[in-house]
Design a protein around this motif. Structure first.
Motif, PDB file in Angstrom:
ATOM      1  N   SER A 153       0.268  -1.169  -0.314  1.00 51.63           N
ATOM      2  CA  SER A 153      -0.091  -0.089  -0.196  1.00 51.63           C
ATOM      3  C   SER A 153       1.177   1.291   0.186  1.00 51.63           C
ATOM      4  O   SER A 153       1.905   1.477   0.131  1.00 51.63           O
ATOM      5  CB  SER A 153      -1.012   0.236   1.050  1.00 51.63           C
ATOM      6  OG  SER A 153      -0.069  -0.210   2.754  1.00 51.63           O
TER       7      SER A 153
ATOM      8  N   THR B 256       0.359  -4.233  -6.212  1.00 51.05           N
ATOM      9  CA  THR B 256      -0.064  -3.122  -4.962  1.00 51.05           C
ATOM     10  C   THR B 256      -1.267  -3.189  -4.599  1.00 51.05           C
ATOM     11  O   THR B 256      -2.468  -3.655  -5.645  1.00 51.05           O
ATOM     12  CB  THR B 256       0.098  -1.301  -5.017  1.00 51.05           C
ATOM     13  OG1 THR B 256      -0.562  -1.317  -3.642  1.00 51.05           O
ATOM     14  CG2 THR B 256      -0.048  -0.887  -6.600  1.00 51.05           C
TER      15      THR B 256
ATOM     16  N   ARG C   1      -2.925   3.167   1.402  1.00 51.04           N
ATOM     17  CA  ARG C   1      -3.225   2.853   3.005  1.00 51.04           C
ATOM     18  C   ARG C   1      -3.912   2.860   3.909  1.00 51.04           C
ATOM     19  O   ARG C   1      -4.087   4.203   4.433  1.00 51.04           O
ATOM     20  CB  ARG C   1      -1.430   2.839   3.304  1.00 51.04           C
ATOM     21  CG  ARG C   1      -1.192   1.691   5.080  1.00 51.04           C
ATOM     22  CD  ARG C   1       0.582   2.093   5.135  1.00 51.04           C
ATOM     23  NE  ARG C   1       1.524   1.594   4.497  1.00 51.04           N
ATOM     24  CZ  ARG C   1       2.497   1.962   3.903  1.00 51.04           C
ATOM     25  NH1 ARG C   1       2.694   3.026   4.926  1.00 51.04           N
ATOM     26  NH2 ARG C   1       2.813   0.969   3.274  1.00 51.04           N
TER      27      ARG C   1
END
Length: 453
Positions: free
Chosen positions: A83, A112, A116
């Protein structure tokens, strides 16, 4: 499920042995548990580091790929799902800055799950930061070649992946803006694959892992800037005419010869012209035209030349948009362009209209008109109206003896003029579409391999 390699393992797959040099990660002071004070975030990061040996979700550095230097951005999916957070953004910004300072191409090796969540909107805004760095690198005339690993989803796909100039993907990997846990329950999983993204024009090629280093190295050799910086690009040399050398006697004779199934087509011209070549595929908005337009870059006499070549069929909107994409990319990288004109005209069925035939053709006209690099055109077969003219370079278009160029097909001209079918051949003569007519009219500069008068 495709094999998931760690960042360091993937580096050994693509980088020449001993050539990788990691860039120093920028320092950032962080509050306990991050900007949102997300309980347990620091502990999650510590566990990720213990598990992967990495301090962040990307590893950035310089390396040689099959002999060509580049900046590599390698995602570590094992670190919080690869992330993007603030520190990720720091590293990506530093990597692009190093690439611009040293005139190196950028190669994101993406794996990925997106932004996040423990850093909230501050993580999401890293996508703007990445987009800005990519734009600066693009403006500097440096290529970006992305490799999609498993998975490539969310904002990482929408910036580093889909925003690259050339997009390669490993077979079977998950690719899509929506990750597997957030897409609709009834969504077809096949739509979120590299193969599906290839079919819909978002990926240029699916490359097996065993071939990746060689393929990536070939792309880098074709697109990487030369050092020192070259002079303004010289014109692409003209191909050799591969068909007949005698000129057609009548307009209708020119039409018959251009339509002959024995006449050499784009594949033959490209194979003869280039030492080797690599194709791009897709218009980046849902379409491909593999049967109507061939686009890519190749090596000719030690130089890179871009090409956009019609194949003799009616060109579809996705083909025109892919050609426009190719010409704009070549212009930004300072690479001359060769276009091969060969189409009875633009596809004019209902589907083509729904896909935006007019705007797609307009894109090509605009890309050719705006190009700062030289564009050279050879008419190798049929030149059917505006669908052919869009690819033709004003003032630098040539013809082969077995070609013609016309404002409209003779059959359609006769129909519009309400002439009977037996006057089609005469109408072809009235339109003055033979190569020698086009030279006399000033439409083309000359005829290749034609006999001297």
């Amino acid at each position: 499920m495709p094999e998931r390699r760690s960042a360091r393992e993937f580096l050994t797959l693509v980088a020449d042995p001993g050539s990788f040099s990691e860039l120093t990660a920028p320092h950032r002071e962080s509050k306990p548990d991050g900007p949102l004070r997300w309980q347990g975030y620091d502990a999650s990061r510590a566990r990720a580091t213990a598990r992967t040996g990495e301090e962040e979700s990307v590893v950035c550095g310089t390396a040689r790929v099959d002999g060509t230097p580049a900046v590599l951005i390698v995602f570590e999916f094992g670190f919080l799902g690869g992330s993007l957070g603030e520190r990720t953004g720091d590293r990506l910004e530093a990597a692009h800055g190093h690439a611009r300072a040293h005139r190196l191409p950028v190669v994101p090796l993406v794996a990925t799950g997106g932004s996040r969540m423990q850093e909230g909107m501050l993580a999401l805004t890293q996508l703007q930061r990445v987009a800005r760095q990519s734009a600066l690198t693009r403006a500097a005339g440096l290529p970006q070649i992305a490799v999609l690993r498993d998975p490539t989803t969310g904002g990482g796909w929408a910036t580093l992946g889909a925003g690259a100039d050339v997009v390669l993907a490993l077979p079977g990997v998950q690719v899509g803006f929506a990750g597997s846990r957030v897409r609709p329950a009834d969504a077809d999983p096949a739509a979120y694959t590299a193969q599906s993204q290839l079919a819909t024009g978002a990926v240029d090629a699916v490359v097996p892992a065993r071939e990746l280093k060689e393929t990536l190295g070939r792309w880098l050799r074709l697109l990487a800037p030369r050092a020192p910086a070259p002079a303004p690009a010289a014109e692409a040399p003209l191909p050799t005419a591969l068909g007949r050398t005698d000129l057609p006697r009548t307009g209708w004779d020119a039409v018959r010869r251009a339509r002959s199934p024995e006449r050499p087509r784009a594949h033959a011209y490209l194979d003869t012209y280039f030492t080797h070549r690599l194709g791009i595929s897709g218009d980046r908005c849902g379409g491909t035209d593999p049967d109507g337009m061939l686009c890519g870059f190749g090596e000719r006499d030690g130089r890179t030349v871009a090409y956009a070549a019609q194949t003799g069929t009616a060109t579809r909107p996705a083909g025109y948009r892919t050609a426009a994409r190719l010409i704009r990319l070549a212009d930004r990288l300072g690479i001359p362009v060769l276009t091969l004109v060969d189409t009875p005209g633009a596809a004019n069925d209902a589907a083509a209209e729904r896909q935006g035939a007019g705007p797609a053709i307009a894109e090509v006209f605009g890309a050719v008109a705006a190009a700062r690099v030289p564009v050279t055109t050879l008419v190798i077969g049929e030149g059917g109206s505006g669908g052919a003219l869009a690819l033709a370079a004003p003032g630098n278009t040539w013809a082969t003896p077995d070609s013609y160029f016309s404002v409209i097909a003779p059959e359609l001209a006769a129909a519009i003029l309400k002439r009977p079918a037996d006057e089609v051949e005469a109408t072809a003569g009235h339109l003055r579409i033979r190569p020698q007519d086009l030279v006399e009219l000033g439409v083309v500069r000359g005829i290749l391999n034609a006999p001297r008068p």
